[in-house]
Design a protein around this motif. Structure first.
Motif, short mmCIF file in Angstrom:
data_model
loop_
_atom_site.label_atom_id
_atom_site.label_comp_id
_atom_site.label_asym_id
_atom_site.label_seq_id
_atom_site.Cartn_x
_atom_site.Cartn_y
_atom_site.Cartn_z
N LYS A 366 -18.61 -2.64 -81.73
CA LYS A 366 -17.68 -1.72 -82.79
C LYS A 366 -18.16 -0.30 -82.61
O LYS A 366 -17.42 0.55 -82.81
CB LYS A 366 -17.44 -2.35 -84.05
N THR A 367 -19.53 -0.20 -82.81
CA THR A 367 -20.07 1.34 -82.83
C THR A 367 -19.63 2.11 -81.38
O THR A 367 -19.22 3.16 -81.75
CB THR A 367 -21.86 1.09 -82.84
N ARG A 368 -19.69 1.41 -80.29
CA ARG A 368 -19.68 1.88 -79.22
C ARG A 368 -18.00 2.28 -79.08
O ARG A 368 -17.74 3.52 -78.89
CB ARG A 368 -19.89 0.96 -78.09
N MET A 369 -17.05 1.60 -79.56
CA MET A 369 -15.63 1.78 -79.34
C MET A 369 -15.38 2.86 -80.51
O MET A 369 -14.58 3.94 -79.94
CB MET A 369 -14.88 0.45 -79.66
N CYS A 370 -15.94 2.99 -81.48
CA CYS A 370 -15.59 3.96 -82.51
C CYS A 370 -16.10 5.22 -82.21
O CYS A 370 -15.34 6.26 -82.36
CB CYS A 370 -16.16 3.48 -83.93
N ILE A 371 -17.16 5.23 -81.57
CA ILE A 371 -17.78 6.74 -81.32
C ILE A 371 -16.98 7.23 -80.06
O ILE A 371 -16.82 8.39 -80.11
CB ILE A 371 -19.36 6.43 -80.77
N ALA A 372 -16.73 6.56 -79.17
CA ALA A 372 -15.77 6.75 -77.99
C ALA A 372 -14.41 7.30 -78.42
O ALA A 372 -13.94 8.13 -77.63
CB ALA A 372 -15.67 5.65 -76.88
N ARG A 376 -17.02 10.57 -86.13
CA ARG A 376 -18.16 11.19 -86.49
C ARG A 376 -19.23 10.68 -87.44
O ARG A 376 -20.09 11.28 -87.57
CB ARG A 376 -17.80 12.88 -86.80
N LEU A 377 -18.79 9.92 -88.27
CA LEU A 377 -19.59 9.15 -89.34
C LEU A 377 -19.47 7.82 -89.39
O LEU A 377 -18.28 7.25 -89.33
CB LEU A 377 -19.56 9.96 -90.77
N LEU A 378 -20.62 6.88 -89.24
CA LEU A 378 -20.20 5.31 -89.27
C LEU A 378 -21.52 5.29 -90.46
O LEU A 378 -22.47 5.62 -90.47
CB LEU A 378 -20.79 4.76 -88.17
N ASN A 379 -21.17 4.58 -91.43
CA ASN A 379 -21.87 3.96 -92.61
C ASN A 379 -21.74 2.31 -92.29
O ASN A 379 -21.06 1.54 -92.83
CB ASN A 379 -21.37 4.40 -93.82
N TYR A 380 -23.00 2.12 -92.01
CA TYR A 380 -23.28 0.57 -91.79
C TYR A 380 -23.39 -0.27 -93.28
O TYR A 380 -24.52 0.14 -94.17
CB TYR A 380 -24.70 0.48 -91.07
N TYR A 381 -22.42 -0.97 -93.61
CA TYR A 381 -22.47 -1.64 -94.81
C TYR A 381 -22.22 -3.16 -94.60
O TYR A 381 -21.58 -3.73 -94.07
CB TYR A 381 -21.25 -1.16 -95.12
N LEU A 382 -23.29 -3.70 -95.29
CA LEU A 382 -24.40 -3.30 -96.14
C LEU A 382 -25.60 -3.42 -95.43
O LEU A 382 -25.91 -4.36 -94.55
CB LEU A 382 -24.50 -4.34 -97.44
N PHE A 383 -26.46 -2.35 -95.25
CA PHE A 383 -27.69 -2.11 -94.44
C PHE A 383 -28.88 -3.32 -94.90
O PHE A 383 -29.42 -3.80 -94.27
CB PHE A 383 -28.13 -0.72 -94.50
N THR A 384 -28.85 -3.29 -96.18
CA THR A 384 -30.07 -4.17 -96.73
C THR A 384 -29.32 -4.89 -98.10
O THR A 384 -28.63 -4.11 -98.77
CB THR A 384 -31.06 -3.19 -97.28
N GLY A 385 -29.65 -6.20 -98.27
CA GLY A 385 -29.34 -6.70 -99.46
C GLY A 385 -30.28 -6.42 -100.41
O GLY A 385 -31.09 -5.44 -100.20
N GLY A 386 -30.16 -7.00 -101.74
CA GLY A 386 -30.72 -6.78 -102.85
C GLY A 386 -30.71 -7.77 -104.01
O GLY A 386 -30.17 -8.98 -103.69
N ARG A 387 -30.83 -7.47 -105.15
CA ARG A 387 -30.53 -8.51 -106.34
C ARG A 387 -29.79 -7.74 -107.46
O ARG A 387 -29.58 -6.67 -107.57
CB ARG A 387 -31.99 -8.73 -106.79
N ASN A 388 -28.80 -8.77 -108.07
CA ASN A 388 -28.32 -8.42 -109.28
C ASN A 388 -29.02 -8.52 -110.53
O ASN A 388 -29.23 -9.82 -110.84
CB ASN A 388 -27.08 -9.12 -109.27
N TYR A 389 -29.49 -7.74 -111.26
CA TYR A 389 -30.19 -8.01 -112.55
C TYR A 389 -29.35 -8.39 -113.44
O TYR A 389 -28.03 -8.36 -113.47
CB TYR A 389 -31.10 -6.88 -112.91
#
Length: 802
Positions: A366-372, A376-389
């Protein structure tokens, strides 16, 4: 200085490629921030993105904490500054809505409790089935302005234009999505009053009476007439309400921008993100474009960003992503580039039950197709997990946490809530690093296109809400939904891509279309089409355009009134629409130049009375025509008014007869290769994806000439490559390479090998340093380096110069 110009994001005069990762600081202990940033940098990203949850930062009215005074992880200022210390750009997403599985979609409870009138009513006066609010209600805007005053105070001093690292701000999140997915348009008293005023500006009093047989000035009649519409005007209300909602969303976005600028945030891009992918497909994504394109094209300074929630990119889905990017570009202003602000990554385990299991190729492809295609901007979502306090105040909602996913959040992320890397991280990181290695080239390159474009009609996707009791609207919806995507994407668009066509899209509803700019147009057509669009298509064909129409020749306008302008101009008449059923096995056979294709079973066909045309498909048993080619004025049309299958050879021949030929091709006997090219000032990259789970061998040709020195490429299963052609790096030009550039200069190159024997051709006055990893040959002005390493054994190669 940040500019949006020539479909580029230009920062301090330099076009940039921005690769972001979404890190929710508020879901991590402050001590974990640097670790997640380190992992983001290791992946190759140069920017961080995050939502800013109003729910967390102001749980009680008037008690806003953006500096971590109440909880260390709420120190937004510290997180932005830490990212700046790590030389990372910052993309701020302050809501007010953020979704992100948050309670109330990120809106504080007190806002809703204090202003119950902003909770929307919908059809028949019922409550909306989603946690949305009336965006333009005065009370909601008043509270939002206070929130923006606080968060923009933090942002203003940290803007890139003020010496900081913030390079973009998103305004709200997925506007209109909650109403769409719940079929619950906002119909508060405030909205109905605004809608009434909008109608009076759009129509004369006489026209309003014809369209709406009730008194718009009578509050009770207005409520009843709009919330529970009569069948007689249901179609008119559907379109008027859809157009009004576009206007309303655009006004809301403009108000948020005014708030931002009032509080010191200006001269950076304001982003509006588009929702719509789901279930591993993109068939409904253009609904989001339809809802929001007026919001981000209303003035300079806006960017639109896609939400790409595909699973694996496969032969089933690859055309979806390609079309999504094309449709977004079709409605853009001339300077607006493509971006994706929620670019799904990870393993797909959203339910924490191991149900996703994406292939490692998913985010890479998907990165390759979108860049092609020019993202000009890709935001990888979600890059890292976490916790809900847990929140300080109990709401008796089952867990009292800030979100409804339990204690842990982001189960699918490539970095787990505990900071562990999952199996998708290495491949994702490799693709990001590949893009960033030549980011200065990719940031200015555009996709090369053949002489065909795919038509986009925003109103074909104005299907976000429908009054359930309207049979008329149900019939219109059903026909449009059947013909606008699905079969047209999976048969016509997929066949075009398999055949090698590279194409963009044209908004034929709102923009002009000429044979000079678009020699051939591929149109997915329904039974319903605007009068103005039918007239536009007639002019296009009469003036020499080539039209490939797939679906149904329209016989009605969009409100269900008879309209055969296009059919009349072509000289055809619809006979009937035939559908297969349990007793009738509708079959179609080929005729004319479509012979000798075998007879096939189909589920529907529109038959035509056609004169002076070459029939291409006929219904077995009646010999009625459901496909033909015909001259019209100076142009030609190929009409396929049946659900004809994905036949690459047929669609290629049809497009060639209309005047569009493939320029970039290969000779692999198997389908499953996606290929396109990007170029700028003579420099070029060839982008190829092997969508299948087996290796393929093929040559690549451009206008009949073999590329890569005539060398046969071997592309491994589920692999992608971005191969340079005439790409210059200071004193060294790569004439061609079968290996990917992973690092360029100074004095050396690092490559990712892709073949059993890679070949890299340099044009340079410098000498290649000898190595046991490769041998060197001279051919004319080229120095050819031939790898001694098999890519499947060791895919890293360094070449030095002296």
């Amino acid at each position: 200085m940040i500019e949006i110009k020539n479909k580029q994001i230009i920062i301090d005069g330099k076009p940039e490629l921005l690769m972001c990762g979404e890190i929710h600081y508020f879901r991590l202990d402050r001590e974990e921030w640097q670790d997640r940033i380190d992992k983001l940098k290791a992946a190759g990203c140069n920017a961080v993105a995050t939502y800013v949850p109003w729910l967390c930062h102001e749980p009680e009215e008037g008690r806003i904490d953006l500096e971590g005074k109440t909880r260390p992880e709420l120190d937004l200022t510290g997180f932005i500054d830490l990212c700046a210390e790590n030389d990372l750009y910052f993309f701020l997403r302050p809501g007010p809505f953020i979704m992100a599985e948050m309670k109330n979609e990120g809106i504080p409870h007190w806002v809703i409790d204090k202003h119950p009138e902003i909770v929307p009513l919908t059809w028949n006066g019922g409550k909306t089935r989603a946690k949305t609010l009336d965006y333009t209600a005065p009370a909601f805007l008043l509270e939002t302005k206070k929130w923006y005053a606080a968060v923009m105070k933090v942002a203003a001093t940290r803007l890139h234009t003020n010496g900081g690292n913030i390079i973009a701000v998103q305004l709200d999140n997925e506007i209109g999505m909650l109403s769409w997915v719940s079929n619950s348009p906002d119909l508060t008293d405030n909205v109905l009053q605004d809608f009434s005023g909008w109608l009076k500006e759009r129509y004369t009093p006489e026209e309003i009476l014809v369209r709406y047989p009730f008194d718009l000035d009578d509050e009770e009649e207005r409520k009843a007439g709009i919330r529970s519409p009569d069948e007689a005007y249901s179609a008119e209300l559907h379109y008027d309400l859809g157009y009004f909602m576009r206007f309303r969303f655009a006004r809301y976005v403009a108000i948020l921008r005014e708030f931002s600028e009032e509080f010191g945030v200006s001269d950076i891009p304001f982003v509006v993100n588009i929702h719509g992918t789901g279930g591993g497909r993109g068939l409904m994504f253009p609904i989001g474009i339809s809802q929001l394109y007026e919001s981000y094209t209303q003035a300079p300074g806006y960017l639109s960003g896609s939400d790409i929630y595909f699973g694996d990119l496969t032969m089933e889905t690859f055309q979806d992503l390609y079309l999504i990017n094309g449709f977004m570009d079709a409605v853009h202003n001339k300077d607006q580039p493509l971006t994706s602000v929620e670019f799904n990554c990870g393993d797909g385990n959203f339910g924490n039950n191991f149900s996703g299991r994406m292939d490692p190729s998913a985010s890479d492809f998907k990165t390759r197709m979108c860049i092609a295609q020019g993202n000009r901007l890709l935001n990888y979502y979600l890059f890292t997990g976490g916790r809900n306090y847990r929140m300080e105040k109990s709401y008796n909602d089952g867990n009292d946490r800030i979100a409804h996913t339990g204690e842990r959040h982001g189960f699918a992320a490539p970095v787990s809530p505990e900071g562990e890397l999952n199996y998708t991280f290495p491949r994702m990181a490799r693709s990001i690093q590949t893009m960033m290695a030549v980011s200065n080239k990719l940031a200015v390159m555009n996709e090369e296109r053949d002489d065909v474009a795919f038509a986009f009609i925003p109103d074909y996707y104005m299907t976000e809400s429908r009054y359930d009791n309207s049979d008329k609207m149900a019939a219109i919806y059903q026909n449009i939904q059947v013909n606008r995507a699905a079969g047209a994407w999976e048969n016509m668009a997929r066949a075009m891509l398999i055949s090698g066509y590279r194409f963009g899209s044209v908004d034929i509803q709102n923009k002009s279309i000429t044979p000079e700019d678009t020699p051939v147009l591929a149109l997915a057509s329904a039974r319903y089409l605007h009068v103005s669009v039918q007239k536009k298509l007639v002019d296009y064909i009469q003036n020499g355009g080539g039209l490939l129409l797939y679906g149904e020749v329209p016989t009605y306008d969009m409100e269900g009134n008879p309209c055969t302008i296009l059919a009349d101009a072509i000289g055809i008449q619809s006979i009937k629409n035939t559908n297969a059923d349990l007793e009738y096995k509708l079959s179609v056979y080929a005729d004319g130049w479509a012979k000798p294709r075998p007879e096939i079973r189909l589920h529907k066909a529109q038959t035509m009375d056609v004169r002076d045309a070459e029939p291409l498909f006929k219904v077995y048993g009646t010999d009625e025509i459901c496909g033909f080619e015909k001259s019209t004025g100076k142009g030609r049309v190929v009409i396929v008014s049946c659900a004809y299958t994905c036949d690459p050879d047929f669609f290629k021949k049809a497009l060639e007869k209309l005047g569009a030929r493939v320029s970039l091709s290969h000779d692999c006997k198997y389908h499953g290769l996606f290929m396109t090219s990007t170029a700028h000032d003579g420099e070029k990259f060839i982008h190829i994806l092997n969508l299948d789970g087996f290796d393929k061998e093929f040559h690549v040709y451009e206008n009949g000439n073999a590329l890569f020195g005539g060398y046969k490429l071997q592309l491994q299963s589920k692999d992608g490559v971005m191969l340079p052609v005439n790409v210059a790096f200071d004193e060294v030009t790569i004439a061609y390479s079968t290996a990917e550039v992973m690092k360029a200069g100074p004095g050396s190159f690092e490559f990712r090998l892709t073949q059993s024997e890679d070949r890299i051709a340099f044009v340079t006055t410098r000498d290649v340093a000898p190595s046991q990893d490769y041998r060197i040959e001279k051919t004319g002005d080229k120095t050819i380096v031939i790898s001694n390493k098999h890519a499947k054994v060791d895919d890293k190669l360094t070449i030095s110069f002296y």
